[in-house]
Scaffold this motif. Sequence first.
Motif, PDB file in Angstrom:
ATOM      1  N   LYS A   1      42.736  33.270  49.417  1.00  0.00           N
ATOM      2  CA  LYS A   1      43.796  32.755  48.546  1.00  0.00           C
ATOM      3  C   LYS A   1      43.127  32.467  47.200  1.00  0.00           C
ATOM      4  O   LYS A   1      42.463  31.436  47.047  1.00  0.00           O
ATOM      5  CB  LYS A   1      44.391  31.463  49.118  1.00  0.00           C
TER       6      LYS A   1
ATOM      7  N   ASP B   1      50.458  34.514  47.594  1.00  0.00           N
ATOM      8  CA  ASP B   1      49.131  34.206  47.057  1.00  0.00           C
ATOM      9  C   ASP B   1      48.008  34.830  47.886  1.00  0.00           C
ATOM     10  O   ASP B   1      46.874  34.915  47.428  1.00  0.00           O
ATOM     11  CB  ASP B   1      48.910  32.684  47.034  1.00  0.00           C
ATOM     12  N   ASN B   2      48.309  35.232  49.108  1.00  0.00           N
ATOM     13  CA  ASN B   2      47.265  35.747  49.991  1.00  0.00           C
ATOM     14  C   ASN B   2      46.845  37.150  49.588  1.00  0.00           C
ATOM     15  O   ASN B   2      47.672  37.972  49.188  1.00  0.00           O
ATOM     16  CB  ASN B   2      47.743  35.761  51.442  1.00  0.00           C
ATOM     17  N   ARG B   3      45.559  37.412  49.714  1.00  0.00           N
ATOM     18  CA  ARG B   3      45.017  38.727  49.412  1.00  0.00           C
ATOM     19  C   ARG B   3      44.110  39.172  50.553  1.00  0.00           C
ATOM     20  O   ARG B   3      43.372  38.367  51.117  1.00  0.00           O
ATOM     21  CB  ARG B   3      44.217  38.709  48.107  1.00  0.00           C
ATOM     22  N   TRP B   4      44.191  40.456  50.881  1.00  0.00           N
ATOM     23  CA  TRP B   4      43.317  41.055  51.877  1.00  0.00           C
ATOM     24  C   TRP B   4      42.428  42.063  51.148  1.00  0.00           C
ATOM     25  O   TRP B   4      42.923  42.986  50.498  1.00  0.00           O
ATOM     26  CB  TRP B   4      44.133  41.743  52.971  1.00  0.00           C
ATOM     27  N   VAL B   5      41.124  41.873  51.262  1.00  0.00           N
ATOM     28  CA  VAL B   5      40.157  42.685  50.524  1.00  0.00           C
ATOM     29  C   VAL B   5      39.392  43.578  51.498  1.00  0.00           C
ATOM     30  O   VAL B   5      38.948  43.122  52.563  1.00  0.00           O
ATOM     31  CB  VAL B   5      39.176  41.792  49.740  1.00  0.00           C
TER      32      VAL B   5
ATOM     33  N   GLU C   1      40.138  37.837  54.134  1.00  0.00           N
ATOM     34  CA  GLU C   1      41.395  37.299  53.610  1.00  0.00           C
ATOM     35  C   GLU C   1      41.062  36.126  52.697  1.00  0.00           C
ATOM     36  O   GLU C   1      40.195  35.307  53.012  1.00  0.00           O
ATOM     37  CB  GLU C   1      42.274  36.834  54.767  1.00  0.00           C
TER      38      GLU C   1
ATOM     39  N   ASP D   1      52.170  44.700  51.106  1.00  0.00           N
ATOM     40  CA  ASP D   1      51.867  46.133  51.077  1.00  0.00           C
ATOM     41  C   ASP D   1      51.914  46.707  52.495  1.00  0.00           C
ATOM     42  O   ASP D   1      52.386  47.830  52.714  1.00  0.00           O
ATOM     43  CB  ASP D   1      50.476  46.375  50.493  1.00  0.00           C
TER      44      ASP D   1
ATOM     45  N   THR E   1      41.829  45.506  46.818  1.00  0.00           N
ATOM     46  CA  THR E   1      42.567  44.290  47.137  1.00  0.00           C
ATOM     47  C   THR E   1      44.032  44.624  47.374  1.00  0.00           C
ATOM     48  O   THR E   1      44.649  45.343  46.586  1.00  0.00           O
ATOM     49  CB  THR E   1      42.438  43.250  46.008  1.00  0.00           C
ATOM     50  N   ARG E   2      44.591  44.108  48.461  1.00  0.00           N
ATOM     51  CA  ARG E   2      45.984  44.356  48.827  1.00  0.00           C
ATOM     52  C   ARG E   2      46.696  43.034  49.109  1.00  0.00           C
ATOM     53  O   ARG E   2      46.062  42.013  49.380  1.00  0.00           O
ATOM     54  CB  ARG E   2      46.058  45.238  50.080  1.00  0.00           C
ATOM     55  N   THR E   3      48.025  43.064  49.055  1.00  0.00           N
ATOM     56  CA  THR E   3      48.817  41.921  49.488  1.00  0.00           C
ATOM     57  C   THR E   3      49.313  42.190  50.904  1.00  0.00           C
ATOM     58  O   THR E   3      49.424  43.351  51.325  1.00  0.00           O
ATOM     59  CB  THR E   3      50.032  41.682  48.581  1.00  0.00           C
TER      60      THR E   3
END
Length: 280
Positions: free
Chosen positions: A193, A267-271, A191, A248, A243-245
């Motif tokens: 930002k 702003d958070n992203r999960w890769v 995770e 999603d 990369t997802r939010t």
Amino acid sequence: MVAAARAIETHRADSLAEDPYAEHFVRAAPVSAGWPVRPEEVPDGDADPLWGRLARYFGLRTRVFDDFLLRSAHGGARQVVLFGAGLDTRAMRLDWPTGVTVFELDRAPVLAFKQRVLDGLGARSRAARVPVAVDLGHDWAPALAGGGFTPGVPTAWLAEGLVMYLTPEAEQRLVRTADLLSAGGSTLAYETKPRPTSPAMVADQLYTGTRARLDIDLVALFDPGPRPDSAADLAARGWSATTRTPFDFTARHGRGPAPEPDDVLADNRWVFAEKPPASG
């Protein structure tokens, strides 16, 4: 705080993830003994920015990364490495395939507190569990090797709620070292930002709430500089990275935080990344 959120999620009628140990961690620490651990202890429910919306975020995140790890393990990963494992209890609560070892990397006092609570509950692991005391701001690979990690075995790596607290150099070292230690077929999720701290983030009710109600300044703990593009780094090393939010997965599960105007969670992203099996 995350343990309290997982406890609340556990007791929801529409729970996405269940952690029967979480509330015991919260009650065992004097600073958090009075925090809510059940939905009925949150008077405003999901309207509460901290124990409603942010807790739902943590519940969703737990479920998504649970699914990632189990999918990796059933796909052949026999080692799981949890960076900044904290009060994570995946070794105890997930249904692992036979032969999986879970390495939990964190600071020694955190792991010691966690072990005391688990011992008091008589908790048993469903996978081989190896706590590894280490400071992830420095070189952690020797400690992991000392715990029995084997570089030639497919591994699932997870940095949940961690890299935004690391310096850019420590994050880059984490990704570089995970790549060097990963056999083909390994996976990595984290995770992040991508944007640096802004005045809007500092003033957001999610963060002002943690400061006012829990005396925890999360924003002050974030590294203030721009984050490295670790997804691009992984791609350059031959990994496939997606990369997802969080939203999603709110849409996928029908539960979790919904987008709001000027939303800091946006702003958070999960890769999610995978290293291809070696050819030949």
